[in-house]
Design an enzyme around this catalytic site. Structure first.
Site, PDB file in Angstrom:
ATOM      1  N   ARG A 262     -32.643  14.361  56.071  1.00 24.61           N
ATOM      2  CA  ARG A 262     -31.950  14.763  57.299  1.00 24.61           C
ATOM      3  C   ARG A 262     -30.456  14.801  57.061  1.00 24.61           C
ATOM      4  O   ARG A 262     -29.890  13.894  56.446  1.00 24.61           O
ATOM      5  CB  ARG A 262     -32.274  13.790  58.432  1.00 24.61           C
ATOM      6  CG  ARG A 262     -33.772  13.774  58.721  1.00 24.61           C
ATOM      7  CD  ARG A 262     -34.140  13.022  59.966  1.00 24.61           C
ATOM      8  NE  ARG A 262     -35.596  13.024  60.105  1.00 24.61           N
ATOM      9  CZ  ARG A 262     -36.262  12.337  61.028  1.00 24.61           C
ATOM     10  NH1 ARG A 262     -35.580  11.608  61.897  1.00 24.61           N
ATOM     11  NH2 ARG A 262     -37.575  12.389  61.087  1.00 24.61           N
ATOM     12  N   ARG A 277     -29.659   4.519  58.481  1.00 21.81           N
ATOM     13  CA  ARG A 277     -29.547   5.969  58.652  1.00 21.81           C
ATOM     14  C   ARG A 277     -29.156   6.628  57.332  1.00 21.81           C
ATOM     15  O   ARG A 277     -27.985   6.732  56.996  1.00 21.81           O
ATOM     16  CB  ARG A 277     -28.510   6.274  59.749  1.00 21.81           C
ATOM     17  CG  ARG A 277     -28.551   7.706  60.283  1.00 21.81           C
ATOM     18  CD  ARG A 277     -27.622   7.886  61.469  1.00 21.81           C
ATOM     19  NE  ARG A 277     -28.012   7.064  62.606  1.00 21.81           N
ATOM     20  CZ  ARG A 277     -28.954   7.396  63.489  1.00 21.81           C
ATOM     21  NH1 ARG A 277     -29.557   8.559  63.393  1.00 21.81           N
ATOM     22  NH2 ARG A 277     -29.271   6.584  64.478  1.00 21.81           N
ATOM     23  N   GLU A 349     -35.233   1.308  66.632  1.00 26.97           N
ATOM     24  CA  GLU A 349     -36.380   2.205  66.501  1.00 26.97           C
ATOM     25  C   GLU A 349     -36.957   2.179  65.077  1.00 26.97           C
ATOM     26  O   GLU A 349     -36.226   2.275  64.094  1.00 26.97           O
ATOM     27  CB  GLU A 349     -35.947   3.638  66.836  1.00 26.97           C
ATOM     28  CG  GLU A 349     -37.071   4.637  66.658  1.00 26.97           C
ATOM     29  CD  GLU A 349     -36.589   6.089  66.755  1.00 26.97           C
ATOM     30  OE1 GLU A 349     -35.527   6.327  67.371  1.00 26.97           O
ATOM     31  OE2 GLU A 349     -37.264   6.967  66.201  1.00 26.97           O
ATOM     32  N   SER A 352     -41.728   6.527  66.292  1.00 25.99           N
ATOM     33  CA  SER A 352     -41.652   7.352  67.479  1.00 25.99           C
ATOM     34  C   SER A 352     -42.981   8.085  67.577  1.00 25.99           C
ATOM     35  O   SER A 352     -43.331   8.828  66.671  1.00 25.99           O
ATOM     36  CB  SER A 352     -40.492   8.334  67.310  1.00 25.99           C
ATOM     37  OG  SER A 352     -40.124   8.879  68.546  1.00 25.99           O
ATOM     38  N   ARG A 391     -36.632   1.294  57.214  1.00 29.94           N
ATOM     39  CA  ARG A 391     -36.308   0.398  58.329  1.00 29.94           C
ATOM     40  C   ARG A 391     -37.253  -0.808  58.363  1.00 29.94           C
ATOM     41  O   ARG A 391     -36.855  -1.899  58.781  1.00 29.94           O
ATOM     42  CB  ARG A 391     -36.348   1.155  59.649  1.00 29.94           C
ATOM     43  CG  ARG A 391     -35.187   2.150  59.758  1.00 29.94           C
ATOM     44  CD  ARG A 391     -35.095   2.791  61.121  1.00 29.94           C
ATOM     45  NE  ARG A 391     -33.963   3.716  61.165  1.00 29.94           N
ATOM     46  CZ  ARG A 391     -33.584   4.399  62.243  1.00 29.94           C
ATOM     47  NH1 ARG A 391     -34.266   4.253  63.377  1.00 29.94           N
ATOM     48  NH2 ARG A 391     -32.550   5.214  62.192  1.00 29.94           N
TER      49      ARG A 391
END
Length: 424
Positions: A262, A277, A349, A352, A391
RNA sequence: GGAAGUGUAGCAAAGUGGUAAUGCAACUGAUUGCUAAUCAGUGAUCCUGUAAAGGAUUCAGGGGUUCGAAUCCCCUCUCUUCCGCCA
């Protein structure tokens, strides 16, 4: 993609629903585009019909040996007006299609109102938040020992938001992937798939990343229009693009580990420290293709499958229901799982889980043969992370840290790490 | 990378300029009865229409020639075979 028939029938009602997610749908300009399209489409079809009819009669006349010159003269200017009409219609159709492709999905009625993640609704908490009788470190400091987690090396090799892991850290990272894949395939019945990490633009349009979110993607400088995948959702869901599935084969459940890439455009300054991130991270993804009437139940089941991973790792987490403003473009309803990170003193998070209704299926033309109606009908698509690997590693480091800076290895992972009980 | 082929509906398979045969599967209906058979109908997408029905598009994708293209021409892609290279 929304159903254009519903949009035509009741554009005001749809515009009203889209307002919940702050999307402004211009009913008037849509209606005028539609009116124009309808008129042009009828005119074009009339001209096409005339051409077909006349061409047929020319063929028949020729077969009988008659003179076709007068017939040819009659339609001398038909070709030009037809071509003009076809071209105009094609441009108009593209305009409407592009508009349609950029409208987000309608939210499920149960989605709570709200503007941002602050308005998300907590559904439940699991586990006990740990208390430490020493000063805790964050995962960056914990990983720094012996260069187990080396962000400077990532910068040297590539740039910001890349990491190098060594030794037991790299091993635990890999162990997590194996553990997640095994759990979902052996205990939850998902079929494992291996897929390309580079996809074409059609695939990204199918799941909704294109045309609106190109800036979030890494595009290859190749002759074909190729992109690095931002999530396994793209290749795995697109397995069913342009496909008619047998009803007996539903539901289809896939688990897939891939790296994800990303660009993180627009997130400058956010989570710059550590593994949270990154431009490149690993994820184990769960994807389900289901019958429409099953989808609400199946997304809850999928959420449960993702939760099991955290339960087995004994990591405290909570489940939140995303509010209208925080729900993604393609989703009709989304649950997030957030894991407890002691150093940030908050939940972050880690998964999802979304239900897309027929939104992706319509873009992809993913259908099944409904044996009751004997028609090809759109399937529903569901997916969720099970889990984001980087994560999860962060959560283990921070929750399992010891006073001496070492990390206890969660019991469930020890068999995957040759019996190792602590690292660092 | 070079050369030669190839692509037609869920599957198989005809069709070399006159407007997509046929077989299998599936579904619907009818008839006869015994683990089914026979006959008829039904490809996909879209448009008009309350409906009945009608129309358009669709032969890997895109462009071109033509009154008319699955068919002829150009570009791209897929798969197959051979050669070269390669983990």
């Amino acid at each position: 993609m929304l159903d254009i028939k519903r949009l035509r029938q009741n554009p005001e009602a749809i515009a009203e629903q889209l307002k919940r997610r702050s999307y402004d749908f211009d009913v008037e300009s849509f209606n005028s585009l539609e009116q124009e399209r309808k008129a042009l489409s009828i005119r074009t079809q009339e001209l096409q019909n005339e051409r077909n009819t006349r061409s047929k009669s020319i063929g028949q006349a020729k077969a009988k040996g008659e003179d076709i010159q007068p017939l040819l003269a009659e339609i001398a200017d038909l070709g030009d007006s037809l071509k003009t009409a076809e071209d105009e219609l094609s441009v108009l159709n593209q305009t409407i299609h592009h508009l349609l492709m950029s409208i987000p999905n309608l939210l499920d009625e149960s989605v709570p109102e709200g503007k941002s993640e602050d308005d998300n609704v907590e559904l439940r908490q699991w586990g006990t938040i740990p208390h430490f009788d020493f000063t805790i470190k964050d995962h960056v400091d914990l990983g720094a020992a012996d260069g187990l987690m080396d962000f400077e090396a990532g910068v040297k090799l590539t740039g910001a938001r890349f990491v190098v892991m060594r030794s037991h850290m790299a091993r635990m990272h890999r162990a997590l992937i194996q553990f997640m894949l095994n759990t979902h395939s052996d205990e939850h019945g998902y079929q494992e798939v291996y897929v390309p990490y580079i996809v074409n633009a059609d695939s990204l349009r199918g799941t909704g990343q294109l045309p609106k979110f190109e800036e979030d993607l890494f595009k290859l400088d190749s002759e074909q229009e190729y992109y690095l995948i931002p999530t396994a959702e793209v290749p795995v869901t697109n397995l069913f693009r342009d496909t008619i599935i047998k009803e007996a084969d539903l539901p289809i459940t896939h688990v897939c580990h891939t790296p994800c890439f990303r660009s993180e455009a627009g997130s400058y300054g956010r989570d710059t420290r550590g593994l949270i991130r990154q431009h490149q991270f690993e994820k184990v993804e769960l994807v389900q293709i289901v019958k429409p009437e099953d989808s609400l139940q199946k997304v809850t089941e999928l959420l449960g499958h993702a939760e099991v991973i955290l339960q087995k790792l004994e990591l405290p987490y909570r489940v939140v229901e995303l509010c209208a403003g925080d729900t993604g473009f393609s989703a009709t309803k989304t649950y997030d799982i957030e894991v407890w990170l002691p150093a940030q003193n908050t939940y972050r998070e880690i998964s999802s889980c979304s239900h897309f209704g027929d939104f992706q299926a319509r873009r992809m033309m993913a259908r099944y043969k409904n044996t009751k109606t004997n028609k090809n009908e759109l399937v529903h698509t569901i997916n969720g992370s099970g889990l984001a690997v980087g994560r999860t590693l962060v959560a283990i480091l921070e929750n399992y840290q010891q006073a001496d800076g070492s990390i206890r290895v969660p019991d469930i992972l020890q068999p995957y790490m040759g019996g190792l009980q602590k690292i660092g």
